[in-house]
Design a protein around this motif. Sequence first.
Motif, PDB file in Angstrom:
ATOM      1  N   UNK A  91       0.830  -1.213   0.000  1.00 29.85           N
ATOM      2  CA  UNK A  91       0.000   0.000   0.000  1.00 29.85           C
ATOM      3  C   UNK A  91       0.863   1.261   0.000  1.00 29.85           C
ATOM      4  N   UNK A  92       1.968   1.226   0.746  1.00 34.87           N
ATOM      5  CA  UNK A  92       2.882   2.380   0.755  1.00 34.87           C
ATOM      6  C   UNK A  92       3.499   2.572  -0.624  1.00 34.87           C
ATOM      7  N   UNK A  93       4.016   1.484  -1.197  1.00 34.12           N
ATOM      8  CA  UNK A  93       4.654   1.573  -2.512  1.00 34.12           C
ATOM      9  C   UNK A  93       3.695   2.018  -3.590  1.00 34.12           C
ATOM     10  N   UNK A  94       2.465   1.501  -3.581  1.00 36.59           N
ATOM     11  CA  UNK A  94       1.487   1.869  -4.600  1.00 36.59           C
ATOM     12  C   UNK A  94       1.034   3.312  -4.439  1.00 36.59           C
ATOM     13  N   UNK A  95       0.884   3.754  -3.203  1.00 38.94           N
ATOM     14  CA  UNK A  95       0.460   5.138  -2.948  1.00 38.94           C
ATOM     15  C   UNK A  95       1.432   6.133  -3.568  1.00 38.94           C
ATOM     16  N   UNK A  96       2.717   5.888  -3.422  1.00 38.56           N
ATOM     17  CA  UNK A  96       3.730   6.814  -3.946  1.00 38.56           C
ATOM     18  C   UNK A  96       4.018   6.539  -5.420  1.00 38.56           C
ATOM     19  N   UNK A  97       4.150   5.272  -5.776  1.00 43.00           N
ATOM     20  CA  UNK A  97       4.518   4.915  -7.144  1.00 43.00           C
ATOM     21  C   UNK A  97       3.492   5.358  -8.174  1.00 43.00           C
ATOM     22  N   UNK A  98       2.213   5.435  -7.807  1.00 48.14           N
ATOM     23  CA  UNK A  98       1.172   5.832  -8.760  1.00 48.14           C
ATOM     24  C   UNK A  98       1.386   7.242  -9.319  1.00 48.14           C
ATOM     25  N   UNK A  99       2.106   8.081  -8.599  1.00 50.70           N
ATOM     26  CA  UNK A  99       2.345   9.430  -9.092  1.00 50.70           C
ATOM     27  C   UNK A  99       3.291   9.448 -10.286  1.00 50.70           C
ATOM     28  N   UNK A 100       3.983   8.338 -10.509  1.00 49.38           N
ATOM     29  CA  UNK A 100       4.773   8.231 -11.728  1.00 49.38           C
ATOM     30  C   UNK A 100       3.890   8.251 -12.960  1.00 49.38           C
ATOM     31  N   UNK A 101       2.628   7.759 -12.833  1.00 50.95           N
ATOM     32  CA  UNK A 101       1.681   7.790 -13.944  1.00 50.95           C
ATOM     33  C   UNK A 101       1.305   9.224 -14.312  1.00 50.95           C
ATOM     34  N   UNK A 102       1.312  10.111 -13.335  1.00 52.52           N
ATOM     35  CA  UNK A 102       1.001  11.515 -13.616  1.00 52.52           C
ATOM     36  C   UNK A 102       2.035  12.114 -14.560  1.00 52.52           C
ATOM     37  N   UNK A 103       3.311  11.842 -14.291  1.00 55.08           N
ATOM     38  CA  UNK A 103       4.369  12.397 -15.139  1.00 55.08           C
ATOM     39  C   UNK A 103       4.395  11.728 -16.509  1.00 55.08           C
ATOM     40  N   UNK A 117      -6.668   6.030  -2.304  1.00 54.53           N
ATOM     41  CA  UNK A 117      -7.292   4.811  -1.819  1.00 54.53           C
ATOM     42  C   UNK A 117      -6.270   3.954  -1.077  1.00 54.53           C
ATOM     43  N   UNK A 118      -5.066   3.850  -1.600  1.00 60.31           N
ATOM     44  CA  UNK A 118      -4.006   3.077  -0.949  1.00 60.31           C
ATOM     45  C   UNK A 118      -3.556   3.738   0.348  1.00 60.31           C
ATOM     46  N   UNK A 119      -3.491   5.067   0.362  1.00 57.70           N
ATOM     47  CA  UNK A 119      -3.107   5.786   1.572  1.00 57.70           C
ATOM     48  C   UNK A 119      -4.119   5.539   2.686  1.00 57.70           C
ATOM     49  N   UNK A 120      -5.401   5.634   2.347  1.00 56.14           N
ATOM     50  CA  UNK A 120      -6.438   5.382   3.344  1.00 56.14           C
ATOM     51  C   UNK A 120      -6.387   3.939   3.826  1.00 56.14           C
ATOM     52  N   UNK A 121      -6.172   3.006   2.912  1.00 56.62           N
ATOM     53  CA  UNK A 121      -6.078   1.599   3.288  1.00 56.62           C
ATOM     54  C   UNK A 121      -4.911   1.332   4.218  1.00 56.62           C
ATOM     55  N   UNK A 122      -3.770   1.964   3.956  1.00 49.74           N
ATOM     56  CA  UNK A 122      -2.607   1.779   4.821  1.00 49.74           C
ATOM     57  C   UNK A 122      -2.891   2.288   6.231  1.00 49.74           C
ATOM     58  N   UNK A 123      -3.510   3.451   6.341  1.00 52.80           N
ATOM     59  CA  UNK A 123      -3.820   4.010   7.663  1.00 52.80           C
ATOM     60  C   UNK A 123      -4.738   3.069   8.434  1.00 52.80           C
ATOM     61  N   UNK A 124      -5.758   2.535   7.763  1.00 53.47           N
ATOM     62  CA  UNK A 124      -6.703   1.628   8.414  1.00 53.47           C
ATOM     63  C   UNK A 124      -6.002   0.351   8.878  1.00 53.47           C
ATOM     64  N   UNK A 125      -5.201  -0.257   8.000  1.00 56.33           N
ATOM     65  CA  UNK A 125      -4.528  -1.505   8.355  1.00 56.33           C
ATOM     66  C   UNK A 125      -3.471  -1.285   9.446  1.00 56.33           C
ATOM     67  N   UNK A 126      -2.787  -0.150   9.397  1.00 56.53           N
ATOM     68  CA  UNK A 126      -1.780   0.134  10.428  1.00 56.53           C
ATOM     69  C   UNK A 126      -2.430   0.229  11.804  1.00 56.53           C
ATOM     70  N   UNK A 127      -3.557   0.905  11.880  1.00 58.97           N
ATOM     71  CA  UNK A 127      -4.256   1.035  13.160  1.00 58.97           C
ATOM     72  C   UNK A 127      -4.800  -0.318  13.611  1.00 58.97           C
TER      73      UNK A 127
END
Length: 424
Positions: free
Chosen positions: A168-180, A238-248
């Motif tokens: 979830x961490x990797x996908x949250x950040x890596x997806x911004x590569x699609x923007x560029x 969506x991945x960021x929210x999922x990571x926060x939920x699973x971490x808690x």
Amino acid sequence: MTLAMTSDFVRELLDSDGNVIYFPNSTLFTKLFPNGLSIDNVMFTIPGINLDIYWYGFLIAVGMVLAMIYAFSRCRKFGLDIDRVTDTVLAGLIGGIIGARLYYVIFSLENYMTEEGTLDFAEIFNIRDGGLAIYGGIIGGLLIGGIMAKIRKVKLMPMLDLAGMGFLIGQCIGRWGNFFNQEAYGYSEAAGSLPWGMVSKSILNGIYFFVYPDNTSVVTNRAVDMLAHPCFLYESLWCLLGFIILHIYSKHRKYDGQLFLMYIGWYGFGRFWIEGLRTDSLYLVNNDVISLKVSQLLAGTCFIFAVIMLIYLGIRGKKQGGYVLYCNTDESKALLKEAYKKSKKGQNESLEEDEHIVDDTVGDNAEDNVDDNQHILADEFRNEGEEASESEESEVSEESEQEEASEAESVQETEPEAETKTEE
């Protein structure tokens, strides 16, 4: 103030170099970037060798590193030895990259064929400019990482729990590569009125020929409302929210593997509806009769599988009176204790080497070496010595108390005799 999507604007956009992105319905964006936001998929070029470093690869690497840091920081909480986990994670990363590329190439093979009908291997191995499929990465990472886990005797289920949150961490950040890269966007009529609806030359062309596949050129009047959904942004959030939920929730997990199942279900549910918007998806079947996207099919399957397994394991756990987490087992505690001893031993060996170097510098002195060795051994067994000394001190204190009590009794016995002699 917003930017009007007129026929003149569309013509101007189509005549541009394609590296400018607009959010026409956003007042804030239009004020900050009245001429659009110019982007480049190349982050920088290494001088001398003229090697381009792409945003896509850089952001994926950043996501991987942060995911690894998070996983390593929580190894002991899940009862895992960090050294063994390191080997497993590195193997999983290699397998993930290979799997992600193979998955993408297999389902878009026509893009990697030469004019002679042979495979263009140079292009297949060129991953700096995009072309990695997350599902292939997950499959490859689980396969190779699982093999390494078996070799290094790492318990698979708690390892998968950590991997799910790392994904979830990797996908949250890596997806911004699609923007560029100006990819991973979607289309629906509702996007034309959204404040975050985006458009560029390449995006507009992609959307138009998705809607009108039989046209040979863009008709500007038809394209004035064609804004794209930033699907990469949807998935990142969506991945960021999922990571926060699973971490808690990780502090309250009921059994090993639960977090990974939650990850599969969470990501599959979000990816299913996000993939439905995208116009650049990989298709399993795409003809006049049926249009079936590979990722959407997998996403729906993963969601259903995860829900069924979570319900089944939850009911099974209640019937059995609960599960025992791996971190609470004797096996995990023994492995962590062994790892701790090895680290302490390594520290002592390093200390011995440092002192040996100092002794060689000053001169060979046998007595000093003996003293040093005794000092090292004393440090090595300090903890055991402290426990032993504490027990000895307690025994001594008990003996002294008994002696004092006996002396007091003897004094009391002699006092009456002394009084009797005085009276006589």
